[in-house]
Scaffold this active site. Sequence first.
Site, PDB file in Angstrom:
ATOM      1  N   HIS A  97      -8.539   1.053  -4.264  1.00 34.97           N
ATOM      2  CA  HIS A  97      -9.601   0.836  -2.964  1.00 34.97           C
ATOM      3  C   HIS A  97     -10.025   2.075  -2.503  1.00 34.97           C
ATOM      4  CE1 HIS A  97     -10.006  -0.705   1.522  1.00 34.97           C
ATOM      5  NE2 HIS A  97     -11.107  -0.588   0.954  1.00 34.97           N
TER       6      HIS A  97
ATOM      7  N   GLY B 185       1.159  -2.224   4.329  1.00 34.40           N
ATOM      8  CA  GLY B 185       1.888  -1.090   4.156  1.00 34.40           C
ATOM      9  C   GLY B 185       3.115  -1.123   4.967  1.00 34.40           C
ATOM     10  N   SER B 186       3.093  -0.688   6.342  1.00 29.18           N
ATOM     11  CA  SER B 186       4.458  -0.491   6.790  1.00 29.18           C
ATOM     12  C   SER B 186       5.185  -1.730   7.119  1.00 29.18           C
ATOM     13  CB  SER B 186       3.855  -0.038   8.412  1.00 29.18           C
ATOM     14  OG  SER B 186       2.989  -1.056   9.159  1.00 29.18           O
TER      15      SER B 186
ATOM     16  N   MET C 255     -12.518   4.161  -0.360  1.00 25.39           N
ATOM     17  CA  MET C 255     -13.062   4.210   0.879  1.00 25.39           C
ATOM     18  C   MET C 255     -13.472   5.702   0.982  1.00 25.39           C
ATOM     19  SD  MET C 255     -10.127   2.388   3.431  1.00 25.39           S
ATOM     20  CE  MET C 255      -8.748   2.645   2.301  1.00 25.39           C
TER      21      MET C 255
ATOM     22  N   PHE D 152      -6.920   4.461   8.327  1.00 22.62           N
ATOM     23  CA  PHE D 152      -5.365   4.748   8.760  1.00 22.62           C
ATOM     24  C   PHE D 152      -4.586   3.511   8.836  1.00 22.62           C
ATOM     25  CE2 PHE D 152      -8.099   7.797  11.288  1.00 22.62           C
ATOM     26  CZ  PHE D 152      -7.185   8.921  10.872  1.00 22.62           C
ATOM     27  N   GLY D 153      -3.302   3.575   8.409  1.00 19.25           N
ATOM     28  CA  GLY D 153      -2.279   2.558   8.237  1.00 19.25           C
ATOM     29  C   GLY D 153      -1.860   2.426   9.621  1.00 19.25           C
ATOM     30  N   GLY D 154      -0.885   1.157   9.909  1.00 19.54           N
ATOM     31  CA  GLY D 154      -0.336   0.703  11.357  1.00 19.54           C
ATOM     32  C   GLY D 154      -1.282   0.444  12.149  1.00 19.54           C
TER      33      GLY D 154
ATOM     34  N   MET E 225      -9.012   7.855   0.270  1.00 17.14           N
ATOM     35  CA  MET E 225      -9.969   8.160   1.562  1.00 17.14           C
ATOM     36  C   MET E 225     -10.523   9.556   1.446  1.00 17.14           C
ATOM     37  SD  MET E 225      -7.568   6.245   4.553  1.00 17.14           S
ATOM     38  CE  MET E 225      -6.603   4.961   4.422  1.00 17.14           C
TER      39      MET E 225
ATOM     40  N   ASP F 155      -4.790   3.402  -1.557  1.00 13.57           N
ATOM     41  CA  ASP F 155      -5.862   3.529  -0.396  1.00 13.57           C
ATOM     42  C   ASP F 155      -6.718   4.997  -0.873  1.00 13.57           C
ATOM     43  OD1 ASP F 155      -6.053   1.101   0.981  1.00 13.57           O
ATOM     44  OD2 ASP F 155      -3.977   1.596   1.692  1.00 13.57           O
TER      45      ASP F 155
ATOM     46  N   ASP G  15      -6.797  -6.627   3.976  1.00 13.11           N
ATOM     47  CA  ASP G  15      -6.335  -5.184   3.994  1.00 13.11           C
ATOM     48  C   ASP G  15      -6.315  -4.812   5.289  1.00 13.11           C
ATOM     49  OD1 ASP G  15      -5.398  -2.675   3.941  1.00 13.11           O
ATOM     50  OD2 ASP G  15      -7.023  -2.142   2.335  1.00 13.11           O
ATOM     51  N   GLY G  16      -5.322  -4.712   6.001  1.00 18.06           N
ATOM     52  CA  GLY G  16      -4.990  -4.295   7.549  1.00 18.06           C
ATOM     53  C   GLY G  16      -4.059  -5.109   8.468  1.00 18.06           C
ATOM     54  N   GLY G  17      -3.086  -4.737   8.994  1.00 15.82           N
ATOM     55  CA  GLY G  17      -2.248  -5.536   9.743  1.00 15.82           C
ATOM     56  C   GLY G  17      -1.561  -6.632   9.521  1.00 15.82           C
TER      57      GLY G  17
ATOM     58  N   SER H 119       0.768  -1.237   0.188  1.00 16.19           N
ATOM     59  CA  SER H 119       0.062  -0.047  -0.009  1.00 16.19           C
ATOM     60  C   SER H 119       0.853   1.301   0.078  1.00 16.19           C
ATOM     61  CB  SER H 119      -1.008  -0.087   1.431  1.00 16.19           C
ATOM     62  OG  SER H 119      -1.433   1.492   1.574  1.00 16.19           O
TER      63      SER H 119
ATOM     64  N   HIS I  58      -1.389  -1.195  -4.546  1.00  8.25           N
ATOM     65  CA  HIS I  58      -2.386  -1.056  -3.667  1.00  8.25           C
ATOM     66  C   HIS I  58      -2.900   0.528  -3.226  1.00  8.25           C
ATOM     67  CE1 HIS I  58      -6.313  -2.165  -1.163  1.00  8.25           C
ATOM     68  NE2 HIS I  58      -5.762  -1.165  -0.609  1.00  8.25           N
TER      69      HIS I  58
ATOM     70  N   MET J 257     -11.565  -6.231   5.089  1.00 12.43           N
ATOM     71  CA  MET J 257     -10.896  -5.135   6.255  1.00 12.43           C
ATOM     72  C   MET J 257     -10.644  -5.959   7.511  1.00 12.43           C
ATOM     73  SD  MET J 257     -10.232  -2.523   4.519  1.00 12.43           S
ATOM     74  CE  MET J 257      -9.629  -1.727   5.874  1.00 12.43           C
TER      75      MET J 257
END
Length: 227
Positions: free
Chosen positions: A70, A199-200, A72, A147-149, A41, A39, A177-179, A12, A37, A141
């Site tokens: 994506h 992402g991170s 959002m 938010f990322g992270g 928003m 994101d 998507d997420g974590g 991401s 990816h 999700m």
Amino acid sequence: MSFDRSLKIAPSILAADFANFGAEIQAVEAQGADWIHVDVMDGHFVPNITFGPATCAAIRPHIRTVMDVHLMIAPVDPYIDAFAAAGADFITAHVEAGPHIHRTLQAIRGAGCKAGVALNPGTPAEAVAPLLDMVDMVCVMTVNPGFGGQKFIHACVDKVRTLRSLIGDREIHIEIDGGVDPATAPLVRDAGADVLVAGSAVFRGGSVSDPSPYGANIRAIRAAVTA
């Protein structure tokens, strides 16, 4: 774009250097990314503002793989043509973003893109059951969007299993998507996911001038899944 269920890692760009997107994308693809990816928003559907169609159009020439957009945002429909014109390969809309998700998915495919539908953590898998013959991907999700992270919500793993059963032999990707990181990737892969947004977990420790950590991070996720 042929369909397969092999593992795909989609970094991401929300976690990349915003001042250097083109070089960041080239670097992460060279280090083994399968998709890119994006994101999007709007500060309304989610409590953050990121990118629009102009950013997607600007980074499209740098993407050699798949541009996975994506959305959002709410509403979605007025912006589909703009993101399609910007070069999106996939456009994903949230089932929660409006009252007429069938119309939205029809519009995405009508604009020449692959259609995805996303589910927030609190939305059950069954919410997309009537849509499965209209989509190319379901995005689960595993954090609350915005938010990322954030930390992975483990209860969502069962949702992935349910989706895998509902999808059956349809050619539909399951995206997470997420974590996502080496600890959580095996959980969702075993449950049936094939596209992992990170992402991170991908961009941590690297830079355009030193992209080798991107490759190490991607390989660590792959290795965890195949271990």
